[in-house]
Design a protein around this motif. Structure first.
Motif, PDB file in Angstrom:
ATOM      1  N   ALA A   1      39.383  10.973  23.436  1.00  0.00           N
ATOM      2  CA  ALA A   1      39.757  12.342  23.081  1.00  0.00           C
ATOM      3  C   ALA A   1      39.090  12.782  21.788  1.00  0.00           C
ATOM      4  O   ALA A   1      38.701  13.951  21.637  1.00  0.00           O
ATOM      5  N   GLN A   2      38.925  11.864  20.846  1.00  0.00           N
ATOM      6  CA  GLN A   2      38.329  12.202  19.549  1.00  0.00           C
ATOM      7  C   GLN A   2      36.801  12.157  19.592  1.00  0.00           C
ATOM      8  O   GLN A   2      36.145  12.886  18.846  1.00  0.00           O
ATOM      9  N   TYR A   3      36.248  11.284  20.430  1.00  0.00           N
ATOM     10  CA  TYR A   3      34.796  11.115  20.512  1.00  0.00           C
ATOM     11  C   TYR A   3      34.344  11.175  21.974  1.00  0.00           C
ATOM     12  O   TYR A   3      33.813  10.192  22.517  1.00  0.00           O
ATOM     13  N   PRO A   4      34.541  12.301  22.638  1.00  0.00           N
ATOM     14  CA  PRO A   4      34.225  12.371  24.079  1.00  0.00           C
ATOM     15  C   PRO A   4      32.762  12.131  24.396  1.00  0.00           C
ATOM     16  O   PRO A   4      32.442  11.677  25.504  1.00  0.00           O
ATOM     17  N   ASN A   5      31.874  12.393  23.464  1.00  0.00           N
ATOM     18  CA  ASN A   5      30.450  12.193  23.729  1.00  0.00           C
ATOM     19  C   ASN A   5      30.017  10.732  23.587  1.00  0.00           C
ATOM     20  O   ASN A   5      28.887  10.385  23.949  1.00  0.00           O
ATOM     21  N   ARG A   6      30.903   9.903  23.070  1.00  0.00           N
ATOM     22  CA  ARG A   6      30.562   8.497  22.893  1.00  0.00           C
ATOM     23  C   ARG A   6      31.028   7.629  24.066  1.00  0.00           C
ATOM     24  O   ARG A   6      30.469   6.560  24.292  1.00  0.00           O
ATOM     25  N   VAL A   7      32.057   8.081  24.771  1.00  0.00           N
ATOM     26  CA  VAL A   7      32.627   7.279  25.857  1.00  0.00           C
ATOM     27  C   VAL A   7      32.022   7.724  27.185  1.00  0.00           C
ATOM     28  O   VAL A   7      32.250   8.847  27.632  1.00  0.00           O
ATOM     29  N   LYS A   8      31.255   6.848  27.807  1.00  0.00           N
ATOM     30  CA  LYS A   8      30.575   7.194  29.062  1.00  0.00           C
ATOM     31  C   LYS A   8      31.548   7.181  30.232  1.00  0.00           C
ATOM     32  O   LYS A   8      31.550   8.083  31.067  1.00  0.00           O
ATOM     33  N   LYS A   9      32.362   6.141  30.316  1.00  0.00           N
ATOM     34  CA  LYS A   9      33.412   6.059  31.332  1.00  0.00           C
ATOM     35  C   LYS A   9      34.636   5.398  30.688  1.00  0.00           C
ATOM     36  O   LYS A   9      34.495   4.519  29.823  1.00  0.00           O
ATOM     37  N   LEU A  10      35.807   5.812  31.144  1.00  0.00           N
ATOM     38  CA  LEU A  10      37.063   5.305  30.592  1.00  0.00           C
ATOM     39  C   LEU A  10      37.898   4.674  31.696  1.00  0.00           C
ATOM     40  O   LEU A  10      38.127   5.294  32.737  1.00  0.00           O
ATOM     41  N   VAL A  11      38.350   3.454  31.461  1.00  0.00           N
ATOM     42  CA  VAL A  11      39.317   2.809  32.352  1.00  0.00           C
ATOM     43  C   VAL A  11      40.645   2.740  31.619  1.00  0.00           C
ATOM     44  O   VAL A  11      40.745   2.123  30.554  1.00  0.00           O
ATOM     45  N   TYR A  12      41.631   3.393  32.210  1.00  0.00           N
ATOM     46  CA  TYR A  12      42.976   3.477  31.628  1.00  0.00           C
ATOM     47  C   TYR A  12      43.897   2.623  32.494  1.00  0.00           C
ATOM     48  O   TYR A  12      44.248   2.997  33.596  1.00  0.00           O
ATOM     49  N   GLN A  13      44.264   1.464  31.965  1.00  0.00           N
ATOM     50  CA  GLN A  13      44.953   0.454  32.768  1.00  0.00           C
ATOM     51  C   GLN A  13      46.391   0.244  32.309  1.00  0.00           C
ATOM     52  O   GLN A  13      46.651  -0.188  31.177  1.00  0.00           O
ATOM     53  N   GLU A  14      47.348   0.580  33.166  1.00  0.00           N
ATOM     54  CA  GLU A  14      48.738   0.182  33.014  1.00  0.00           C
ATOM     55  C   GLU A  14      49.350   0.559  31.653  1.00  0.00           C
ATOM     56  O   GLU A  14      49.733  -0.288  30.851  1.00  0.00           O
ATOM     57  N   MET A  15      49.477   1.872  31.426  1.00  0.00           N
ATOM     58  CA  MET A  15      50.091   2.338  30.180  1.00  0.00           C
ATOM     59  C   MET A  15      50.826   3.642  30.419  1.00  0.00           C
ATOM     60  O   MET A  15      50.454   4.446  31.284  1.00  0.00           O
ATOM     61  N   LEU A  16      51.880   3.862  29.641  1.00  0.00           N
ATOM     62  CA  LEU A  16      52.608   5.127  29.602  1.00  0.00           C
ATOM     63  C   LEU A  16      52.352   5.762  28.243  1.00  0.00           C
ATOM     64  O   LEU A  16      52.627   5.145  27.208  1.00  0.00           O
ATOM     65  N   LEU A  17      51.819   6.965  28.237  1.00  0.00           N
ATOM     66  CA  LEU A  17      51.478   7.609  26.966  1.00  0.00           C
ATOM     67  C   LEU A  17      52.720   8.174  26.275  1.00  0.00           C
ATOM     68  O   LEU A  17      53.552   8.821  26.928  1.00  0.00           O
ATOM     69  N   PRO A  18      52.852   7.977  24.977  1.00  0.00           N
ATOM     70  CA  PRO A  18      53.869   8.717  24.226  1.00  0.00           C
ATOM     71  C   PRO A  18      53.688  10.220  24.438  1.00  0.00           C
ATOM     72  O   PRO A  18      52.573  10.738  24.382  1.00  0.00           O
ATOM     73  N   GLY A  19      54.796  10.885  24.715  1.00  0.00           N
ATOM     74  CA  GLY A  19      54.748  12.316  24.977  1.00  0.00           C
ATOM     75  C   GLY A  19      54.573  12.670  26.438  1.00  0.00           C
ATOM     76  O   GLY A  19      54.781  13.817  26.835  1.00  0.00           O
ATOM     77  N   PHE A  20      54.209  11.676  27.271  1.00  0.00           N
ATOM     78  CA  PHE A  20      53.941  11.933  28.688  1.00  0.00           C
ATOM     79  C   PHE A  20      54.754  11.047  29.628  1.00  0.00           C
ATOM     80  O   PHE A  20      54.568  11.098  30.824  1.00  0.00           O
ATOM     81  N   GLY A  21      55.624  10.212  29.098  1.00  0.00           N
ATOM     82  CA  GLY A  21      56.421   9.366  29.981  1.00  0.00           C
ATOM     83  C   GLY A  21      56.996   8.133  29.330  1.00  0.00           C
ATOM     84  O   GLY A  21      57.971   7.566  29.820  1.00  0.00           O
ATOM     85  N   LEU A  22      56.397   7.684  28.224  1.00  0.00           N
ATOM     86  CA  LEU A  22      56.858   6.453  27.582  1.00  0.00           C
ATOM     87  C   LEU A  22      58.331   6.526  27.209  1.00  0.00           C
ATOM     88  O   LEU A  22      59.108   5.603  27.469  1.00  0.00           O
ATOM     89  N   GLU A  23      58.725   7.625  26.598  1.00  0.00           N
ATOM     90  CA  GLU A  23      60.099   7.752  26.129  1.00  0.00           C
ATOM     91  C   GLU A  23      61.085   7.752  27.292  1.00  0.00           C
ATOM     92  O   GLU A  23      62.143   7.102  27.233  1.00  0.00           O
ATOM     93  N   GLU A  24      60.740   8.460  28.365  1.00  0.00           N
ATOM     94  CA  GLU A  24      61.650   8.559  29.511  1.00  0.00           C
ATOM     95  C   GLU A  24      61.865   7.197  30.181  1.00  0.00           C
ATOM     96  O   GLU A  24      62.968   6.892  30.625  1.00  0.00           O
ATOM     97  N   TRP A  25      60.823   6.394  30.246  1.00  0.00           N
ATOM     98  CA  TRP A  25      60.938   5.085  30.888  1.00  0.00           C
ATOM     99  C   TRP A  25      61.752   4.098  30.049  1.00  0.00           C
ATOM    100  O   TRP A  25      62.156   3.056  30.551  1.00  0.00           O
ATOM    101  N   SER A  26      61.980   4.417  28.778  1.00  0.00           N
ATOM    102  CA  SER A  26      62.730   3.507  27.909  1.00  0.00           C
ATOM    103  C   SER A  26      64.224   3.822  27.873  1.00  0.00           C
ATOM    104  O   SER A  26      65.002   3.061  27.307  1.00  0.00           O
ATOM    105  N   HIS A  27      64.634   4.929  28.485  1.00  0.00           N
ATOM    106  CA  HIS A  27      66.037   5.336  28.433  1.00  0.00           C
ATOM    107  C   HIS A  27      66.942   4.367  29.199  1.00  0.00           C
ATOM    108  O   HIS A  27      66.546   3.784  30.208  1.00  0.00           O
TER     109      HIS A  27
END
Length: 300
Positions: free
Chosen positions: A118-144
């Motif tokens: 997100a901060q350096y989009p021109n540096r990352v050619k491809k991104l693999v996002y493996q098994e994570m819940l982002l804060p603000g997008f689901g992490l908090e809800e899954w911890s309830h």
């Protein structure tokens, strides 16, 4: 004793240290070719990727750092928010002479990877996002504490526990092996896949001075991270993104979250648990290679 990490030819990987962004990072490298960065999650270290590295190093330069506060990297007093930990990796890659690279992250390493992209989009050619819940997008809800969450295999109760200051350190110190043996294996579909020597290596690092505190500080930055991610998501990632989930842990939720922050998302769900590099390193490696090698259509 931890196994010696080797490349595809059976040669030892090359270890190094670099001071960037106010922290001394430990990393190791193997192979040659385009760079791929592998970022580990919690409660793990760069050792997590040991069985994946030789499958990639025959065609790529593989760079595997210990994140700030983890493994053999420095344990600073502050700086454990995701954008700052992403800055660590961006500066490390600059110091190593790489402007652009492929980026793979799992668990909290995936959150670091997304923050970097997100901060350096021109540096990352491809991104693999493996098994994570982002804060603000689901992490908090899954911890309830809810009947629905408790019934699942993926109720992440520890998010709340680690956010309490000082008490996790008090209760886990001296009991690291018993605690993390259960914790890591509980998240597996095949708990026998995580060897005793792997547990011992992780425990070695978390038992070191500042090891537990550094790990918990990642969780204690959750609200700060949520603010960053919600703002970053207003500009969706344009590079190819692989949402890589496990059937018996985060699964499709992994993809749902990436579709909220990126335009070009593919999905792969492997029939294992959360610790994919421990449970199915060969299968995981094949998925990574297929995604990174895939030629993208030219946009006109």
């Amino acid at each position: 004793m931890a196994q010696i990490i080797k490349d595809h030819n059976g040669n030892r990987v090359t270890h190094g240290r670099e001071t960037v962004n106010g922290v001394r990072l430990h990393y190791y490298t193997a192979g040659s070719g385009e760079p791929i960065v592998l970022l580990h999650g919690v409660p793990k270290t760069s050792y997590y990727w040991r069985n994946v590295v030789p499958n990639l190093s025959s065609e790529y330069t593989v760079i595997v750092p210990d994140l700030r506060g983890f493994g053999d990297s420095g344990r600073t007093l502050a700086g454990y928010d995701m954008p700052n930990m992403a800055e660590d990796i961006a500066q490390l890659m600059t110091a190593l002479g790489y402007d652009t690279f492929h980026l793979v992250g799992e668990d909290w390493g995936a959150a670091v990877a997304y923050a970097l992209a997100a901060q350096y989009p021109n540096r990352v050619k491809k991104l693999v996002y493996q098994e994570m819940l982002l804060p603000g997008f689901g992490l908090e809800e899954w911890s309830h504490l809810t009947p629905e969450n408790v019934k699942t295999n993926a109720w992440i109760w520890h998010i709340n526990f680690y956010n309490v200051r000082d008490f996790p350190e008090l209760l886990i110190s001296g009991r690291e092996k018993a605690y993390y043996s259960h914790f890591i294996k509980h998240e597996c579909y095949d708990p026998t896949a995580v060897s005793d020597e792997a547990i011992d290596e992780y425990v070695r690092c978390y038992s070191a001075p500042g090891g537990l505190r550094s790990m918990f500080e990642v969780y204690r930055a959750t609200f700060q991270d949520a603010e960053f991610f919600l703002e970053a998501a207003k500009t969706k990632l344009k590079m190819p993104v692989l949402a890589l989930g496990s059937k018996y842990f985060i699964a499709e939720e992994n993809t749902r979250e990436m579709n909220l922050v990126a335009e070009n998302v593919e999905e792969v769900i492997l029939p294992w648990g959360h610790q994919l590099a421990e449970e199915c390193p060969e299968e995981l490696s094949q998925v990574l290679l297929e995604f990174i090698k895939k030629e993208e259509p030219v946009l006109r």
